[in-house]
Write a protein that holds these residues in place. Structure first.
Motif, PDB file in Angstrom:
ATOM      1  N   ASP A  18      24.272  36.888  50.494  1.00  0.00           N
ATOM      2  CA  ASP A  18      24.355  35.484  50.891  1.00  0.00           C
ATOM      3  C   ASP A  18      25.647  34.795  50.476  1.00  0.00           C
ATOM      4  O   ASP A  18      25.920  33.678  50.916  1.00  0.00           O
ATOM      5  N   HIS A  19      26.440  35.432  49.624  1.00  0.00           N
ATOM      6  CA  HIS A  19      27.640  34.764  49.118  1.00  0.00           C
ATOM      7  C   HIS A  19      28.867  35.683  49.170  1.00  0.00           C
ATOM      8  O   HIS A  19      29.726  35.618  48.294  1.00  0.00           O
ATOM      9  N   ALA A  20      28.938  36.507  50.202  1.00  0.00           N
ATOM     10  CA  ALA A  20      30.089  37.403  50.341  1.00  0.00           C
ATOM     11  C   ALA A  20      31.420  36.653  50.443  1.00  0.00           C
ATOM     12  O   ALA A  20      32.414  37.091  49.858  1.00  0.00           O
ATOM     13  N   PRO A  21      31.502  35.517  51.154  1.00  0.00           N
ATOM     14  CA  PRO A  21      32.797  34.806  51.187  1.00  0.00           C
ATOM     15  C   PRO A  21      33.251  34.344  49.810  1.00  0.00           C
ATOM     16  O   PRO A  21      34.451  34.376  49.497  1.00  0.00           O
ATOM     17  N   GLU A  22      32.304  33.924  48.970  1.00  0.00           N
ATOM     18  CA  GLU A  22      32.660  33.483  47.621  1.00  0.00           C
ATOM     19  C   GLU A  22      33.141  34.652  46.767  1.00  0.00           C
ATOM     20  O   GLU A  22      34.077  34.516  45.961  1.00  0.00           O
ATOM     21  N   LEU A  23      32.530  35.835  46.961  1.00  0.00           N
ATOM     22  CA  LEU A  23      32.991  37.006  46.215  1.00  0.00           C
ATOM     23  C   LEU A  23      34.403  37.395  46.632  1.00  0.00           C
ATOM     24  O   LEU A  23      35.209  37.838  45.797  1.00  0.00           O
ATOM     25  N   VAL A  81      32.981  31.559  40.461  1.00  0.00           N
ATOM     26  CA  VAL A  81      33.267  31.156  41.841  1.00  0.00           C
ATOM     27  C   VAL A  81      33.962  29.799  41.860  1.00  0.00           C
ATOM     28  O   VAL A  81      34.950  29.600  42.585  1.00  0.00           O
ATOM     29  N   ALA A  82      33.464  28.854  41.078  1.00  0.00           N
ATOM     30  CA  ALA A  82      34.079  27.525  41.034  1.00  0.00           C
ATOM     31  C   ALA A  82      35.530  27.604  40.559  1.00  0.00           C
ATOM     32  O   ALA A  82      36.414  26.932  41.105  1.00  0.00           O
ATOM     33  N   ASP A  83      35.775  28.433  39.539  1.00  0.00           N
ATOM     34  CA  ASP A  83      37.147  28.590  39.045  1.00  0.00           C
ATOM     35  C   ASP A  83      38.050  29.213  40.108  1.00  0.00           C
ATOM     36  O   ASP A  83      39.220  28.821  40.267  1.00  0.00           O
ATOM     37  N   ALA A  84      37.511  30.192  40.844  1.00  0.00           N
ATOM     38  CA  ALA A  84      38.300  30.826  41.904  1.00  0.00           C
ATOM     39  C   ALA A  84      38.646  29.823  42.997  1.00  0.00           C
ATOM     40  O   ALA A  84      39.783  29.776  43.483  1.00  0.00           O
ATOM     41  N   GLN A  85      37.678  29.005  43.394  1.00  0.00           N
ATOM     42  CA  GLN A  85      37.926  28.016  44.441  1.00  0.00           C
ATOM     43  C   GLN A  85      38.943  26.971  43.999  1.00  0.00           C
ATOM     44  O   GLN A  85      39.774  26.526  44.787  1.00  0.00           O
ATOM     45  N   THR A  86      38.886  26.600  42.711  1.00  0.00           N
ATOM     46  CA  THR A  86      39.869  25.651  42.183  1.00  0.00           C
ATOM     47  C   THR A  86      41.256  26.269  42.183  1.00  0.00           C
ATOM     48  O   THR A  86      42.241  25.643  42.595  1.00  0.00           O
ATOM     49  N   LEU A  87      41.348  27.518  41.709  1.00  0.00           N
ATOM     50  CA  LEU A  87      42.643  28.195  41.643  1.00  0.00           C
ATOM     51  C   LEU A  87      43.257  28.366  43.027  1.00  0.00           C
ATOM     52  O   LEU A  87      44.469  28.196  43.219  1.00  0.00           O
ATOM     53  N   LEU A  88      42.406  28.681  44.021  1.00  0.00           N
ATOM     54  CA  LEU A  88      42.893  28.912  45.386  1.00  0.00           C
ATOM     55  C   LEU A  88      42.982  27.623  46.191  1.00  0.00           C
ATOM     56  O   LEU A  88      43.495  27.637  47.318  1.00  0.00           O
ATOM     57  N   ARG A  91      37.940  24.690  48.176  1.00  0.00           N
ATOM     58  CA  ARG A  91      36.596  24.184  47.959  1.00  0.00           C
ATOM     59  C   ARG A  91      35.783  24.279  49.254  1.00  0.00           C
ATOM     60  O   ARG A  91      36.352  24.211  50.352  1.00  0.00           O
ATOM     61  N   PRO A  92      34.447  24.437  49.145  1.00  0.00           N
ATOM     62  CA  PRO A  92      33.624  24.491  50.363  1.00  0.00           C
ATOM     63  C   PRO A  92      33.823  23.242  51.219  1.00  0.00           C
ATOM     64  O   PRO A  92      33.984  22.143  50.708  1.00  0.00           O
ATOM     65  N   ASP A  93      33.824  23.450  52.521  1.00  0.00           N
ATOM     66  CA  ASP A  93      33.993  22.349  53.464  1.00  0.00           C
ATOM     67  C   ASP A  93      32.695  21.544  53.526  1.00  0.00           C
ATOM     68  O   ASP A  93      31.670  22.045  53.995  1.00  0.00           O
ATOM     69  N   PRO A  94      32.686  20.278  53.054  1.00  0.00           N
ATOM     70  CA  PRO A  94      31.456  19.496  53.053  1.00  0.00           C
ATOM     71  C   PRO A  94      31.197  18.790  54.376  1.00  0.00           C
ATOM     72  O   PRO A  94      30.185  18.108  54.534  1.00  0.00           O
ATOM     73  N   ARG A  95      32.101  18.937  55.339  1.00  0.00           N
ATOM     74  CA  ARG A  95      31.987  18.164  56.566  1.00  0.00           C
ATOM     75  C   ARG A  95      30.781  18.575  57.392  1.00  0.00           C
ATOM     76  O   ARG A  95      30.359  19.725  57.397  1.00  0.00           O
ATOM     77  N   THR A  96      30.246  17.593  58.086  1.00  0.00           N
ATOM     78  CA  THR A  96      29.323  17.871  59.172  1.00  0.00           C
ATOM     79  C   THR A  96      29.908  17.250  60.434  1.00  0.00           C
ATOM     80  O   THR A  96      30.637  16.255  60.372  1.00  0.00           O
ATOM     81  N   THR A 181      22.317  15.494  70.974  1.00  0.00           N
ATOM     82  CA  THR A 181      23.307  15.832  69.945  1.00  0.00           C
ATOM     83  C   THR A 181      22.611  16.418  68.727  1.00  0.00           C
ATOM     84  O   THR A 181      21.442  16.114  68.449  1.00  0.00           O
ATOM     85  N   VAL A 182      23.324  17.262  68.000  1.00  0.00           N
ATOM     86  CA  VAL A 182      22.814  17.859  66.769  1.00  0.00           C
ATOM     87  C   VAL A 182      23.887  17.765  65.696  1.00  0.00           C
ATOM     88  O   VAL A 182      25.086  17.722  66.003  1.00  0.00           O
ATOM     89  N   THR A 183      23.450  17.727  64.453  1.00  0.00           N
ATOM     90  CA  THR A 183      24.361  17.707  63.320  1.00  0.00           C
ATOM     91  C   THR A 183      24.569  19.129  62.825  1.00  0.00           C
ATOM     92  O   THR A 183      23.606  19.852  62.550  1.00  0.00           O
ATOM     93  N   VAL A 184      25.834  19.514  62.733  1.00  0.00           N
ATOM     94  CA  VAL A 184      26.190  20.903  62.420  1.00  0.00           C
ATOM     95  C   VAL A 184      27.090  20.926  61.187  1.00  0.00           C
ATOM     96  O   VAL A 184      28.045  20.151  61.090  1.00  0.00           O
ATOM     97  N   GLY A 185      26.761  21.803  60.246  1.00  0.00           N
ATOM     98  CA  GLY A 185      27.577  21.975  59.058  1.00  0.00           C
ATOM     99  C   GLY A 185      28.664  23.001  59.270  1.00  0.00           C
ATOM    100  O   GLY A 185      28.720  23.690  60.305  1.00  0.00           O
ATOM    101  N   ALA A 186      29.543  23.112  58.290  1.00  0.00           N
ATOM    102  CA  ALA A 186      30.661  24.047  58.368  1.00  0.00           C
ATOM    103  C   ALA A 186      30.140  25.474  58.566  1.00  0.00           C
ATOM    104  O   ALA A 186      29.068  25.827  58.061  1.00  0.00           O
ATOM    105  N   PRO A 187      30.868  26.300  59.300  1.00  0.00           N
ATOM    106  CA  PRO A 187      30.385  27.649  59.604  1.00  0.00           C
ATOM    107  C   PRO A 187      30.337  28.544  58.371  1.00  0.00           C
ATOM    108  O   PRO A 187      31.095  28.368  57.422  1.00  0.00           O
ATOM    109  N   ARG A 188      29.384  29.483  58.412  1.00  0.00           N
ATOM    110  CA  ARG A 188      29.298  30.531  57.393  1.00  0.00           C
ATOM    111  C   ARG A 188      29.953  31.765  57.974  1.00  0.00           C
ATOM    112  O   ARG A 188      29.562  32.257  59.029  1.00  0.00           O
TER     113      ARG A 188
END
Length: 315
Positions: A18-23, A81-88, A91-96, A181-188
């Motif tokens: 479930d979290h391959a992109p984060e790895l 994971v949080a440290d990696a996202q900060t370094l890079l 951060r996850p896209d919170p947009r809808t 219309t539908v509300t859609v989150g950022a893609p996985r």
């Protein structure tokens, strides 16, 4: 409380699937391996983890040590994971965003195609298996993008049950009308194995969008094509989903009639194959996905990055 080996195995399976992109972000941030393309946990304990990282030169392993081994491994993983996202700075896209339905039609007895005017940002870099999270009755559900083209996105939704027994997602797909219309989150983003040899694609009806897209985008020149196993309650759904899809030369496709609970017949068929596999991708119900993932990796000596079998739904 100390986490036991089964707990650690459960955490490893969950994070890998479930979290391959984060790895992959962790591998990019904290290893010196060149151009990582995918990463999975090989081992996990209280002191750290060993990653298998897929690079242009094949799989490589890297050991990462947790800074605070007194914390539970799942807490350390989140922090890593949080440290990696900060370094890079990733951060996850919170947009809808809002997508508008252009058309809806039934492909097969239990398969419905929804075509949306979509956010081009969400479709940029689309690849087979990518999914979006759609808000339905104050909850979110993930649906695989079957195809992205010209600012449009096709979602092929399998309708579990019948009109009188539909799950909320099936009811939503049946009742949605053009202009809604539908509300859609950022893609996985889906992490795919590297298809470089004898390969297996498998799944139930929920896997059809990805399997069809993978066949359409099969690596040029890779022969033979994959072995494909699709469990279905009605062959019309698989036939409709694959209509017009070019099969790579040498592809062997089998429709497995459902017998008993969903996933049982597919599991038997996959584990009885007389074929040495180099890569596997699949999706079905969560319990059988876990069973198949572990069994196929052991049976064919596959690493986590080369055997991706996900639980798309819970019975």
């Amino acid at each position: 409380m100390t986490q036991t080996a089964p707990d650690l195995a459960h955490i490893t399976d969950h994070v890998n699937e479930d979290h391959a992109p984060e790895l992959l972000q962790v591998a990019r941030a904290f290893t010196d391996l060149p151009a990582p393309r995918a990463a999975q946990i090989l081992t996990l304990d209280h002191t750290g983890l060993t990653l298998e990282v897929l690079t242009d030169h094949g799989p490589r392993s890297a050991r990462l040590t947790f800074p605070d081994p007194t914390r539970p491994p799942h807490v350390n993983l989140r922090a890593l994971v949080a440290d990696a996202q900060t370094l890079l700075n990733e951060r996850p896209d919170p947009r809808t965003t809002t997508w508008t339905l252009q058309a809806a039609r039934d492909l097969g007895p239990g398969l419905r195609r929804l075509t949306f005017h979509a956010d081009p940002h969400a479709l940029r870099g689309w690849q087979p298996g990518d999914a979006v999270r759609v808000t339905i009755d104050d909850t979110t559900r993930a649906y695989t993008i079957r195809r992205a083209h010209d600012g449009l996105a096709d979602l092929d939704v399998y309708l579990h049950g019948g009109p009188s027994t539909d799950a909320p997602g099936s009811t939503w797909a049946r009742t949605l009308r053009p202009g809604d219309t539908v509300t859609v989150g950022a893609p996985r983003r889906e992490t795919l194995p590297e298809f470089t040899g004898p390969s297996l694609l498998l799944g139930d009806e929920t896997a059809l969008p990805t399997i069809a897209a993978l066949l359409e985008h099969w690596p040029e020149g890779l022969a033979p094509g994959p072995r494909v196993l699709i469990e279905t309650g009605d062959p019309g759904d698989a036939q409709a989903a694959l209509r017009g899809v070019p099969l790579p030369p040498g592809t062997h496709l089998s429709l497995v009639p459902r017998s008993g609970p969903s996933g049982e017949a597919l599991t038997r068929a996959a584990l009885s194959l007389d074929l040495h596999l180099r890569a596997v991708w699949g999706a079905l119900d969560a319990p059988h996905a876990l069973e198949l993932r572990r069994a196929l990796r052991a049976q064919h000596a596959l690493s986590p990055t080369q055997c991706r079998v996900s639980g798309y739904w819970i019975p």
